[in-house]
Design an enzyme around this catalytic site. Structure first.
Site, PDB file in Angstrom:
ATOM      1  N   HIS A 117       0.841  -1.198   0.000  1.00 36.35           N
ATOM      2  CA  HIS A 117       0.000   0.000   0.000  1.00 36.35           C
ATOM      3  C   HIS A 117       0.876   1.248   0.000  1.00 36.35           C
ATOM      4  CE1 HIS A 117       1.265  -0.257   4.168  1.00 36.35           C
ATOM      5  NE2 HIS A 117       0.854   0.983   4.364  1.00 36.35           N
ATOM      6  N   ASP A 119       0.469   5.268   1.809  1.00 37.79           N
ATOM      7  CA  ASP A 119      -0.313   5.806   2.924  1.00 37.79           C
ATOM      8  C   ASP A 119      -1.348   6.825   2.442  1.00 37.79           C
ATOM      9  OD1 ASP A 119       1.115   4.273   4.752  1.00 37.79           O
ATOM     10  OD2 ASP A 119       2.661   5.811   5.004  1.00 37.79           O
ATOM     11  N   HIS A 265       4.665   0.260   0.123  1.00 39.78           N
ATOM     12  CA  HIS A 265       5.479  -0.435   1.128  1.00 39.78           C
ATOM     13  C   HIS A 265       4.667  -1.548   1.777  1.00 39.78           C
ATOM     14  CE1 HIS A 265       3.517   2.942   3.181  1.00 39.78           C
ATOM     15  NE2 HIS A 265       3.587   2.242   4.306  1.00 39.78           N
ATOM     16  N   ARG A 280       5.998   7.252  13.428  1.00 41.13           N
ATOM     17  CA  ARG A 280       5.880   7.718  12.044  1.00 41.13           C
ATOM     18  C   ARG A 280       5.322   9.138  11.984  1.00 41.13           C
ATOM     19  NH1 ARG A 280       1.743   4.841   8.105  1.00 41.13           N
ATOM     20  NH2 ARG A 280       0.515   6.662   8.647  1.00 41.13           N
TER      21      ARG A 280
HETATM   22  C1  SIN Z   1       3.475   1.390   7.615  1.00 44.13           C
HETATM   23  O1  SIN Z   1       2.762   0.780   6.826  1.00 44.13           O
HETATM   24  O2  SIN Z   1       3.508   2.613   7.619  1.00 44.13           O
HETATM   25  C2  SIN Z   1       4.335   0.626   8.595  1.00 44.13           C
HETATM   26  C3  SIN Z   1       5.522  -0.003   7.939  1.00 44.13           C
HETATM   27  C4  SIN Z   1       6.341  -0.792   8.911  1.00 44.13           C
HETATM   28  O3  SIN Z   1       6.071  -0.762  10.121  1.00 44.13           O
HETATM   29  O4  SIN Z   1       7.281  -1.466   8.483  1.00 44.13           O
END
Ligand code: SIN
Length: 290
Positions: A117, A119, A265, A280
């Site tokens: 996906h 974000d 990602h 994040r």
């Molecule tokens: C995310 O999808 O933002 C998390 C990615 C991760 O924790 O590796």
């Protein structure tokens, strides 16, 4: 491999070498991702450093910064060089409204982002990029890698006939898909938007594939069956084409900054019952345009 895919690779691998004066940039693969050294992100950066990080970001799409001991304020200050900070949605009941804690422990039932996906694509103006700072890696010393896939290359490595089919299509991105059986908090409006399947990157003008399994519901110009078949074909292309991928192995105090406009990602949950702790910060983007 087909000639059009080889041509797509060669356009990247034969570009002129990049020259940086204030940072060192070491590619992770010839096609996607780079480690950046020479910066202490807990300190104010110079204009030249920020300009060079922006240049590396547009060239490599995923930047890895090692050995960065950062407070939440440092993290937000660094993100603020690239745009307006994006509030966490839905807003957290406590803590900083711009910092999302990404934590998995032995008590977790799921981890965030365990599917390909980008974000916030259900928003009218999806995220420009996200910065994930891992503060604690799983106790065995490895695990919890994040995978990234290059969506410019995903588009460019499709056959010309499929690219022509996709070029004028749009796709609906529905935030409810990501809630998967959970109920959003009362009063929270779940985003839903229609975006081009093949937008252009707003800074480079390069085309890219912009559909993902976490948010995209359908392609309204096609029948439901056609839409499902086309999306499944594209998701399989993203998931099963290794040259699109780069895998980042975390160490404590690593920060990774990725471009949500042109990479997807995927989190890896291979460390249960151990834990991983990260924070994040995300940056606002603009409406995708073909
Ligand atoms: C995310 O999808 O933002 C998390 C990615 C991760 O924790 O590796």
């Amino acid at each position: 491999m087909e000639q059009f895919a080889l041509d797509a690779i060669a356009r990247i691998t034969t570009r002129p070498p990049e020259v940086y004066d204030t940072i060192a940039v070491s590619p992770l693969t010839p096609l996607t991702g780079a480690e950046v050294s020479g910066l202490d992100l807990s300190k104010e950066l110079t204009d030249d450093q920020v300009t060079e990080v922006k240049r590396a970001f547009l060239a490599h799409h995923v930047l890895v910064f090692r050995d960065q001991k950062l407070s939440g304020e440092d993290h937000k200050r660094f993100a603020g060089h690239f745009g307006e900070l994006r509030p966490v949605e839905p807003p957290p009941e406590e803590g900083d409204p711009y910092i999302l804690d990404v934590v998995a422990t032995k008590d977790s039932k799921a981890v965030a982002g365990a599917g390909w996906h980008a974000d916030g694509t259900a928003d009218a103006e999806p995220s420009l990029g996200s910065m994930l700072h891992v503060t604690r890696t799983p106790e065995p010393g490895s695990g919890g890698d994040t995978l990234f896939a290059n969506m410019h290359l995903a588009y460019e490595s499709l056959s010309p006939a499929i690219r022509t089919l996709l070029d004028d299509l749009t796709a609906v991105h529905d935030g409810l898909i990501a809630w998967q059986g959970h109920t959003p908090p009362p009063g929270y409006v779940v985003a839903k938007s229609e975006h081009p399947v093949i937008p252009r990157h707003p800074e480079t003008g390069r085309q890219l594939l912009f559909v993902n399994g976490a948010y995209t519901s359908h392609i309204p110009q096609l029948s439901r069956a056609e839409s499902k078949a086309v999306l499944e074909m594209l998701y399989a292309h993203i998931a099963t084409t290794p040259m699109l991928h780069v895998r980042v192995r975390w160490e404590p105090d690593t920060l990774v900054f990725w471009d949500n406009r042109c990479v997807q990602h995927h989190a890896t949950w291979d460390y249960f019952p151990h834990s991983r702790h990260a924070r994040r910060v995300a940056i606002n983007g603009t409406r995708p345009r073909a």
